[in-house]
Design a protein around this motif. Structure first.
Motif, PDB file in Angstrom:
ATOM      1  N   THR A   8       0.825  -1.202   0.000  1.00 52.83           N
ATOM      2  CA  THR A   8       0.000   0.000   0.000  1.00 52.83           C
ATOM      3  C   THR A   8       0.865   1.260   0.000  1.00 52.83           C
ATOM      4  O   THR A   8       2.060   1.229   0.268  1.00 52.83           O
ATOM      5  CB  THR A   8      -0.912   0.057   1.239  1.00 52.83           C
ATOM      6  OG1 THR A   8      -0.100   0.282   2.385  1.00 52.83           O
ATOM      7  CG2 THR A   8      -1.730  -1.205   1.398  1.00 52.83           C
ATOM      8  N   ASP A  10       0.737   3.337   2.226  1.00 55.87           N
ATOM      9  CA  ASP A  10       1.116   3.589   3.616  1.00 55.87           C
ATOM     10  C   ASP A  10       2.597   3.330   3.856  1.00 55.87           C
ATOM     11  O   ASP A  10       3.202   3.952   4.739  1.00 55.87           O
ATOM     12  CB  ASP A  10       0.287   2.728   4.574  1.00 55.87           C
ATOM     13  CG  ASP A  10      -1.131   3.233   4.762  1.00 55.87           C
ATOM     14  OD1 ASP A  10      -1.476   4.295   4.200  1.00 55.87           O
ATOM     15  OD2 ASP A  10      -1.896   2.559   5.473  1.00 55.87           O
ATOM     16  N   ASN A  12       4.969   4.185   1.893  1.00 57.63           N
ATOM     17  CA  ASN A  12       5.614   5.459   1.560  1.00 57.63           C
ATOM     18  C   ASN A  12       5.463   6.464   2.706  1.00 57.63           C
ATOM     19  O   ASN A  12       6.384   7.228   2.996  1.00 57.63           O
ATOM     20  CB  ASN A  12       5.033   6.049   0.283  1.00 57.63           C
ATOM     21  CG  ASN A  12       5.326   5.189  -0.917  1.00 57.63           C
ATOM     22  OD1 ASN A  12       6.212   4.356  -0.908  1.00 57.63           O
ATOM     23  ND2 ASN A  12       4.553   5.380  -1.967  1.00 57.63           N
ATOM     24  N   THR A  13       4.320   6.469   3.352  1.00 53.42           N
ATOM     25  CA  THR A  13       4.090   7.356   4.490  1.00 53.42           C
ATOM     26  C   THR A  13       5.043   7.013   5.630  1.00 53.42           C
ATOM     27  O   THR A  13       5.659   7.903   6.237  1.00 53.42           O
ATOM     28  CB  THR A  13       2.624   7.255   4.965  1.00 53.42           C
ATOM     29  OG1 THR A  13       1.765   7.596   3.877  1.00 53.42           O
ATOM     30  CG2 THR A  13       2.356   8.148   6.160  1.00 53.42           C
ATOM     31  N   VAL A  14       5.168   5.724   5.926  1.00 54.76           N
ATOM     32  CA  VAL A  14       6.077   5.273   6.982  1.00 54.76           C
ATOM     33  C   VAL A  14       7.520   5.660   6.640  1.00 54.76           C
ATOM     34  O   VAL A  14       8.257   6.170   7.480  1.00 54.76           O
ATOM     35  CB  VAL A  14       5.929   3.749   7.214  1.00 54.76           C
ATOM     36  CG1 VAL A  14       7.068   3.200   8.058  1.00 54.76           C
ATOM     37  CG2 VAL A  14       4.579   3.451   7.848  1.00 54.76           C
ATOM     38  N   HIS A  97       1.325   4.149  15.773  1.00 54.11           N
ATOM     39  CA  HIS A  97       0.283   4.363  14.770  1.00 54.11           C
ATOM     40  C   HIS A  97       0.246   3.136  13.862  1.00 54.11           C
ATOM     41  O   HIS A  97       1.278   2.623  13.457  1.00 54.11           O
ATOM     42  CB  HIS A  97       0.540   5.613  13.934  1.00 54.11           C
ATOM     43  CG  HIS A  97      -0.615   5.951  13.039  1.00 54.11           C
ATOM     44  ND1 HIS A  97      -1.747   6.583  13.503  1.00 54.11           N
ATOM     45  CD2 HIS A  97      -0.824   5.713  11.739  1.00 54.11           C
ATOM     46  CE1 HIS A  97      -2.597   6.728  12.506  1.00 54.11           C
ATOM     47  NE2 HIS A  97      -2.072   6.209  11.427  1.00 54.11           N
ATOM     48  N   GLU A  98      -0.964   2.690  13.572  1.00 50.53           N
ATOM     49  CA  GLU A  98      -1.129   1.505  12.724  1.00 50.53           C
ATOM     50  C   GLU A  98      -1.449   1.916  11.298  1.00 50.53           C
ATOM     51  O   GLU A  98      -2.241   2.823  11.062  1.00 50.53           O
ATOM     52  CB  GLU A  98      -2.234   0.615  13.279  1.00 50.53           C
ATOM     53  CG  GLU A  98      -2.244  -0.770  12.671  1.00 50.53           C
ATOM     54  CD  GLU A  98      -3.150  -1.726  13.413  1.00 50.53           C
ATOM     55  OE1 GLU A  98      -4.002  -2.358  12.743  1.00 50.53           O
ATOM     56  OE2 GLU A  98      -3.021  -1.848  14.645  1.00 50.53           O
ATOM     57  N   TYR A  99      -0.827   1.220  10.359  1.00 51.85           N
ATOM     58  CA  TYR A  99      -1.007   1.451   8.925  1.00 51.85           C
ATOM     59  C   TYR A  99      -1.351   0.129   8.250  1.00 51.85           C
ATOM     60  O   TYR A  99      -1.385  -0.919   8.894  1.00 51.85           O
ATOM     61  CB  TYR A  99       0.297   1.990   8.307  1.00 51.85           C
ATOM     62  CG  TYR A  99       0.699   3.351   8.785  1.00 51.85           C
ATOM     63  CD1 TYR A  99       0.214   4.496   8.173  1.00 51.85           C
ATOM     64  CD2 TYR A  99       1.576   3.499   9.853  1.00 51.85           C
ATOM     65  CE1 TYR A  99       0.598   5.761   8.603  1.00 51.85           C
ATOM     66  CE2 TYR A  99       1.965   4.756  10.292  1.00 51.85           C
ATOM     67  CZ  TYR A  99       1.471   5.872   9.669  1.00 51.85           C
ATOM     68  OH  TYR A  99       1.841   7.114  10.091  1.00 51.85           O
ATOM     69  N   GLN A 100      -1.567   0.187   6.949  1.00 53.21           N
ATOM     70  CA  GLN A 100      -1.779  -1.021   6.142  1.00 53.21           C
ATOM     71  C   GLN A 100      -0.508  -1.275   5.329  1.00 53.21           C
ATOM     72  O   GLN A 100      -0.085  -0.428   4.562  1.00 53.21           O
ATOM     73  CB  GLN A 100      -2.960  -0.847   5.200  1.00 53.21           C
ATOM     74  CG  GLN A 100      -4.272  -0.702   5.917  1.00 53.21           C
ATOM     75  CD  GLN A 100      -5.441  -0.536   4.957  1.00 53.21           C
ATOM     76  OE1 GLN A 100      -5.301  -0.597   3.751  1.00 53.21           O
ATOM     77  NE2 GLN A 100      -6.611  -0.334   5.524  1.00 53.21           N
ATOM     78  N   SER A 103      -2.451  -4.873   0.892  1.00 51.57           N
ATOM     79  CA  SER A 103      -3.903  -4.993   0.773  1.00 51.57           C
ATOM     80  C   SER A 103      -4.225  -5.885  -0.413  1.00 51.57           C
ATOM     81  O   SER A 103      -3.375  -6.150  -1.256  1.00 51.57           O
ATOM     82  CB  SER A 103      -4.559  -3.615   0.622  1.00 51.57           C
ATOM     83  OG  SER A 103      -4.188  -3.028  -0.592  1.00 51.57           O
ATOM     84  N   TYR A 174      -6.647  -6.264   4.361  1.00 50.21           N
ATOM     85  CA  TYR A 174      -5.290  -5.756   4.505  1.00 50.21           C
ATOM     86  C   TYR A 174      -4.516  -6.488   5.590  1.00 50.21           C
ATOM     87  O   TYR A 174      -5.089  -7.149   6.447  1.00 50.21           O
ATOM     88  CB  TYR A 174      -5.297  -4.253   4.789  1.00 50.21           C
ATOM     89  CG  TYR A 174      -5.781  -3.879   6.166  1.00 50.21           C
ATOM     90  CD1 TYR A 174      -4.873  -3.707   7.217  1.00 50.21           C
ATOM     91  CD2 TYR A 174      -7.126  -3.696   6.432  1.00 50.21           C
ATOM     92  CE1 TYR A 174      -5.308  -3.384   8.483  1.00 50.21           C
ATOM     93  CE2 TYR A 174      -7.560  -3.360   7.690  1.00 50.21           C
ATOM     94  CZ  TYR A 174      -6.647  -3.206   8.725  1.00 50.21           C
ATOM     95  OH  TYR A 174      -7.076  -2.893   9.975  1.00 50.21           O
TER      96      TYR A 174
END
Length: 189
Positions: A8, A10, A12-14, A97-100, A103, A174
């Motif tokens: 996902t 996410d 990239n966000t992490v 913080h939890e992410y995916q 998916s 996910y």
């Protein structure tokens, strides 16, 4: 929809949060120590390839530094087994913080479960079941009782997917990933 499971956005966000922390603490030299649990190794090991101080199999893989590591990434089973409470609970040292991580598409198109009868024998239960492809295309995951394939509804759903990316069934399933950053470092997970 041809790729069944995908990483996902996410991730990239992490990675952006890790890079922000790396710039803040180390001038962006990629020397940041990062703990990576077994169930978060793939695909994160690829994304962290420029960081030589990654502790694989966290916390057992780095017992000397495990308690002081600034960033931890956990996945799946680690999260389910109380990782948040252990590290970020009321007395924990980390923000959580939890992410995916990964998916996948809805599986309603898979064959319905086998119902044994006098005319039909069933083998072992299938690991994945749905409502069948034709009913799924017509009604999504919850066809009305006694429903049959409806080509007009199916065409509408396919059109909505092609032009508006509206999912045919439910939203994707996910695999979770958690980012934990030590408190007081000025970057929220």
């Amino acid at each position: 929809m041809l790729i069944y499971v995908q990483t996902t956005m996410d991730v990239n966000t992490v990675m952006a949060k890790i890079e922000e922390l790396d710039r803040k603490l180390d001038g962006g030299r990629h020397q940041l120590a990062i703990g990576l649990t077994d169930d978060a190794t793939w695909p994160l090991i690829w994304y962290l390839r420029d960081y030589p101080n990654v502790c694989l199999e966290y916390p057992n893989g780095c017992p000397a530094t495990a308690k002081s590591i600034p960033v931890i990434i956990a996945g799946g089973d680690s999260i389910a087994n109380g990782f948040q409470q252990q590290y970020a609970g009321p007395n924990g040292d980390y923000l959580y913080h939890e992410y995916q991580m990964r998916s996948w598409w809805d599986q309603g198109y898979m064959p319905p479960p086998c119902i044994p009868s006098a005319k039909q024998r069933c083998g072992p239960p299938a690991p994945y079941v749905g409502v069948g492809p034709l009913l799924w295309l017509s009604y999504g995951d919850n066809p009305p009782p006694g429903a049959h394939f409806n080509p007009v509804l199916a065409a509408e759903r396919i059109w909505a997917w092609w032009w508006q990316r509206q999912p045919i069934g439910q939203d994707a399933g996910y695999y979770p990933m958690a980012l934990l950053i030590r408190k007081g470092l000025g970057v929220a997970p």
